[in-house]
Design an enzyme around this catalytic site. Sequence first.
Site, PDB file in Angstrom:
ATOM      1  N   GLU A 107       8.018   0.657  12.253  1.00 54.20           N
ATOM      2  CA  GLU A 107       9.205   1.518  12.203  1.00 54.20           C
ATOM      3  C   GLU A 107       8.682   2.929  12.184  1.00 54.20           C
ATOM      4  O   GLU A 107       8.101   3.376  11.199  1.00 54.20           O
ATOM      5  CB  GLU A 107      10.047   1.185  10.969  1.00 54.20           C
ATOM      6  CG  GLU A 107      11.451   1.749  11.029  1.00 54.20           C
ATOM      7  CD  GLU A 107      11.534   3.161  10.475  1.00 54.20           C
ATOM      8  OE1 GLU A 107      11.581   4.102  11.310  1.00 54.20           O
ATOM      9  OE2 GLU A 107      11.546   3.334   9.252  1.00 54.20           O
ATOM     10  N   SER A 109       4.529   7.565  10.930  1.00 57.94           N
ATOM     11  CA  SER A 109       4.542   8.334  12.167  1.00 57.94           C
ATOM     12  C   SER A 109       4.210   7.469  13.373  1.00 57.94           C
ATOM     13  O   SER A 109       3.538   6.435  13.263  1.00 57.94           O
ATOM     14  CB  SER A 109       3.541   9.484  12.077  1.00 57.94           C
ATOM     15  OG  SER A 109       2.208   8.989  12.142  1.00 57.94           O
ATOM     16  N   GLU A 156       8.900  15.365  16.720  1.00 56.73           N
ATOM     17  CA  GLU A 156       9.472  15.149  15.396  1.00 56.73           C
ATOM     18  C   GLU A 156       8.920  16.195  14.429  1.00 56.73           C
ATOM     19  O   GLU A 156       7.711  16.317  14.241  1.00 56.73           O
ATOM     20  CB  GLU A 156       9.147  13.745  14.893  1.00 56.73           C
ATOM     21  CG  GLU A 156       9.799  13.432  13.560  1.00 56.73           C
ATOM     22  CD  GLU A 156       9.540  12.001  13.101  1.00 56.73           C
ATOM     23  OE1 GLU A 156      10.488  11.349  12.647  1.00 56.73           O
ATOM     24  OE2 GLU A 156       8.377  11.555  13.199  1.00 56.73           O
ATOM     25  N   CYS A 202      13.204   9.851   9.242  1.00 51.71           N
ATOM     26  CA  CYS A 202      12.803   9.504  10.608  1.00 51.71           C
ATOM     27  C   CYS A 202      13.998   9.420  11.542  1.00 51.71           C
ATOM     28  O   CYS A 202      13.875   9.674  12.738  1.00 51.71           O
ATOM     29  CB  CYS A 202      12.031   8.183  10.606  1.00 51.71           C
ATOM     30  SG  CYS A 202      12.899   6.825   9.790  1.00 51.71           S
ATOM     31  N   LYS A 207       0.855  -1.183   0.000  1.00 50.80           N
ATOM     32  CA  LYS A 207       0.000   0.000   0.000  1.00 50.80           C
ATOM     33  C   LYS A 207       0.889   1.230   0.000  1.00 50.80           C
ATOM     34  O   LYS A 207       1.655   1.466   0.935  1.00 50.80           O
ATOM     35  CB  LYS A 207      -0.908  -0.016   1.229  1.00 50.80           C
ATOM     36  CG  LYS A 207      -2.136   0.880   1.128  1.00 50.80           C
ATOM     37  CD  LYS A 207      -1.872   2.366   1.158  1.00 50.80           C
ATOM     38  CE  LYS A 207      -1.300   2.844   2.466  1.00 50.80           C
ATOM     39  NZ  LYS A 207      -1.113   4.366   2.447  1.00 50.80           N
TER      40      LYS A 207
END
Length: 493
Positions: A263, A242, A395, A297, A189
């Site tokens: 992750e 996220s 973040e 990330c 996806k």
Amino acid sequence: MTWTSADGAFSIAHPDRFYIGGEWVAPLSGRVFHHVDPATEEVQVDIAEATAEDIDRAVAAARDAFDNGPWPRMTPRERAGYLVKLADLVRAGSVELGHAWTREMGIVHAVSQGGGAAFAGYIDQHVRFAETFPWQETQPTTDGLGGEALLVREPVGVVGAIIPWNAAFILALVKMTPALLAGCTVVLKASPEAPLGPYVIMDMIDQIGLPPGVVNFVTADREASERLVRHPGVDKISFTGSTAAGKRIGSLCAERVARFTLELGGKSAALVMDDYDVDKAATTLANSTAYMTNQVCAALSRVVVTDRNHDAMVEALKTRFDQIQVGDPYAEGSQMGPLAMSRQFDRVMDYIAIGQGEGRMITGGSRPAELNRGYYVQPTIFTDVDPGARIAQEEIFGPVVVVLRAKDEQDAVRIANQSHYGLDGAVFTNDREKAYSVGRQVRTGTFGQNLHRMDFGVSFGGFKQSGIGREGGFDGLKSFCETKAIMLDPQLA
């Protein structure tokens, strides 16, 4: 329908279709995503949008291929033969994949054009794993009945692989390669913001001759994506994105006891020790910030330095950041391109506004004056910030770095660990033993000396809210396997 970019640099086949059951099929609705070039803010191409019904079709194809097809019943060596073909195509298509990556999220093309060749090596590694991975081991029994047990590793089943927008084709390969070698079938996806690279990869998948339904592909937004996570026909979800989305996915998988690997986000720290040259550290940190416009990330977005070198580090970073050439990712000399999309630009600018109330901004903070089109933002530095402030804890996913003051080495480690995240980190020191000592103290999944490093071929993943599980290496391959103990009658040996 084949779409070709306006400059003719590359094209993708079937942007109006999904890949399901070994065929390019039309979506069940007429809905589309308008994909926008981040450097120009112009719509490039319309991409088919999957609904829940399209997800159901893709899962049904993957389920049938796993339950009834030959793929999970092949040997790892037989499956690796298909990966050899995929690696060759990825290597040959590196420039095309680089164009897709640049036009999706703004990475400078001088960097992106080598991505395919680099990650063909990742596939090569997994081809070797067909021979070296412990698919079956013999273990002594402990139940007092004698004999030995066979510990075998079998495919987990149907995998829903959900990839983000910052490195779409790379993460598609990172997830699909071990899943396929293990004998799983896959529903990939893609994000509507970054469908181009995945479409190129799926053209390659179509060429290598996999049995129908082994790999299926859709592009979907959150509502249809949640259908994939909830689907009873999916045995495992592998997600990169996220932390907020990861928490939702983990809770949904837990409801039905589905397997999952997450992750997630990061707020990684770079600890600059007193023995290291601040100019050298500043150059390295500026280069890593410019890479992908810091939409990474694992980005080193917190710089922790002791009182002794704090002011010198701030000045050196300012000098290097001011030298970063921000501009068209295809222009000669550009070192940092735009952010990936309008909402990401707004997010970064919102955090810069927050930072101006939490610390002292010493450079950056706005759109470059000469770039009035595209999602460009200047590389930005804040100092005099409390380690608990929002810009030091949350973040941002953009070129914003916070410099934090520490009393000494142990205080620097404390500040580095003062985070809900634990994905990456680095220490800048000329002392190898000190680097190892600090690396063992910082709670993070990857840690480098004098560089920002991460390696999917070894192991990648996070502590704390940066994720669950690992990708890459033996650990990543194991996550696509179920372990079974077979204990045969010792009297019949």
